[in-house]
Design an enzyme around this catalytic site. Sequence first.
Site, mmCIF file in Angstrom:
data_model
loop_
_atom_site.group_PDB
_atom_site.id
_atom_site.type_symbol
_atom_site.label_atom_id
_atom_site.label_comp_id
_atom_site.label_asym_id
_atom_site.label_seq_id
_atom_site.Cartn_x
_atom_site.Cartn_y
_atom_site.Cartn_z
ATOM 1 N N ASP A 12 9.933 81.803 17.277
ATOM 2 C CA ASP A 12 9.106 82.890 16.739
ATOM 3 C C ASP A 12 8.311 82.404 15.526
ATOM 4 O O ASP A 12 8.757 81.516 14.805
ATOM 5 C CB ASP A 12 10.024 84.051 16.343
ATOM 6 C CG ASP A 12 9.254 85.347 16.165
ATOM 7 O OD1 ASP A 12 8.058 85.395 16.511
ATOM 8 O OD2 ASP A 12 9.861 86.317 15.686
ATOM 9 N N SER A 58 8.643 89.396 28.801
ATOM 10 C CA SER A 58 8.015 90.417 29.658
ATOM 11 C C SER A 58 7.055 91.258 28.814
ATOM 12 O O SER A 58 6.010 91.687 29.298
ATOM 13 C CB SER A 58 9.040 91.388 30.253
ATOM 14 O OG SER A 58 10.244 90.781 30.526
ATOM 15 N N ASN A 60 5.360 90.244 26.219
ATOM 16 C CA ASN A 60 4.178 89.478 25.786
ATOM 17 C C ASN A 60 2.959 89.713 26.681
ATOM 18 O O ASN A 60 1.833 89.453 26.273
ATOM 19 C CB ASN A 60 4.468 87.966 25.717
ATOM 20 C CG ASN A 60 5.358 87.553 24.560
ATOM 21 O OD1 ASN A 60 6.047 86.540 24.627
ATOM 22 N ND2 ASN A 60 5.356 88.331 23.485
HETATM 23 C C1 FPP Z 1 6.261 83.681 19.140
HETATM 24 O O1 FPP Z 1 5.315 83.586 18.120
HETATM 25 C C2 FPP Z 1 5.969 82.715 20.181
HETATM 26 C C3 FPP Z 1 5.503 83.051 21.407
HETATM 27 C C4 FPP Z 1 5.237 84.425 21.855
HETATM 28 C C5 FPP Z 1 5.214 82.010 22.393
HETATM 29 C C6 FPP Z 1 6.016 80.750 22.276
HETATM 30 C C7 FPP Z 1 5.232 79.721 22.930
HETATM 31 C C8 FPP Z 1 5.117 78.433 22.542
HETATM 32 C C9 FPP Z 1 5.911 77.798 21.482
HETATM 33 C C10 FPP Z 1 4.138 77.550 23.216
HETATM 34 C C11 FPP Z 1 4.259 77.447 24.709
HETATM 35 C C12 FPP Z 1 5.608 77.056 25.138
HETATM 36 C C13 FPP Z 1 5.922 75.977 25.881
HETATM 37 C C14 FPP Z 1 7.309 75.786 26.334
HETATM 38 C C15 FPP Z 1 4.933 74.967 26.241
HETATM 39 P P1 FPP Z 1 4.486 84.872 17.766
HETATM 40 O O2 FPP Z 1 3.125 84.701 18.337
HETATM 41 O O3 FPP Z 1 5.235 86.091 18.196
HETATM 42 O O4 FPP Z 1 4.450 84.762 16.211
HETATM 43 P P2 FPP Z 1 4.320 85.951 15.180
HETATM 44 O O5 FPP Z 1 5.588 86.763 15.304
HETATM 45 O O6 FPP Z 1 4.219 85.232 13.877
HETATM 46 O O7 FPP Z 1 3.080 86.715 15.544
#
Ligand code: FPP
EC number: 2.5.1.-
Length: 248
Positions: A12, A58, A60
């Site tokens: 996260d 789900s 997202n």
């Molecule tokens: C949470 O950060 C992260 C995600 C929703 C996506 C995680 C994906 C990756 C690390 C990249 C792709 C993965 C792979 C395995 C290649 P957030 O966007 O919710 O952060 P925030 O809470 O600060 O908004």
Amino acid sequence: MRIPRHLAIIMDGNGRWAEIRQMPRIAGHQRGVEAVQTIVEECRSLGVEYLTLYAFSSENWGRPDDEVNALMGLLGHYLRSELETMLRQRIRLNVIGDIRRLPREVAQVLKDTVARTAENREMVLTLALSYGARDEILRAVRHLGAEMLAGRLVPEQVDDRVFSGALDTRDIPDPDLLIRTSGEMRVSNFLLWQLAYTELYFTDSLWPDFGIEDLHQALGEFGHRQRRFGLTGAQLKDSADSEGEADH
Ligand code: FPP
């Protein structure tokens, strides 16, 4: 250092990492992929047998279209570019979640990568994609219900083992340690059934900043935890002592 057999991570804080730098959120996800590469490699060299990463929930799907599309693009790119490394490092790719919802090209590259790495035995890397634990549990319940209607199962047969066997994680043990980055202290619909006895570790580091040092710190803390599985500390000591005696 005590190494968990199965480590699960809620990655996260990509968005916040980018926002702090006045960069687009997708730049945070790009750096997030680099952190994934570092942590996968380190877990493998430490001897973690199962690593499970929450890459896309789900929920997202509800993010703006351009962020969803960019994440899907990054995922496809990651899979194509990592295949060689996975083969060299003998890492097997596994997927959990409702992958029917993924774009066709991403589903295809996932399927190919899972098939190409199927014989690898060094570490199982599971990506949770389009994954939500309640959705997984409901899919399992529907499956077991259908088995009952078909006369292949009676309700009394549904125990812990049978239910676990109907989940997406049927081939992997429950996690020993869950890490969540970015200071949020929630499990957010991740592996709800499987986390029953898992140790939880929360860190303020944002995922793109989470590196080898942070991982070692989490494992150091895990090494100090006493896992009792509902028993008393004295009972655990007695069973460890008698196992010791059986060795002699
Ligand atoms: C949470 O950060 C992260 C995600 C929703 C996506 C995680 C994906 C990756 C690390 C990249 C792709 C993965 C792979 C395995 C290649 P957030 O966007 O919710 O952060 P925030 O809470 O600060 O908004």
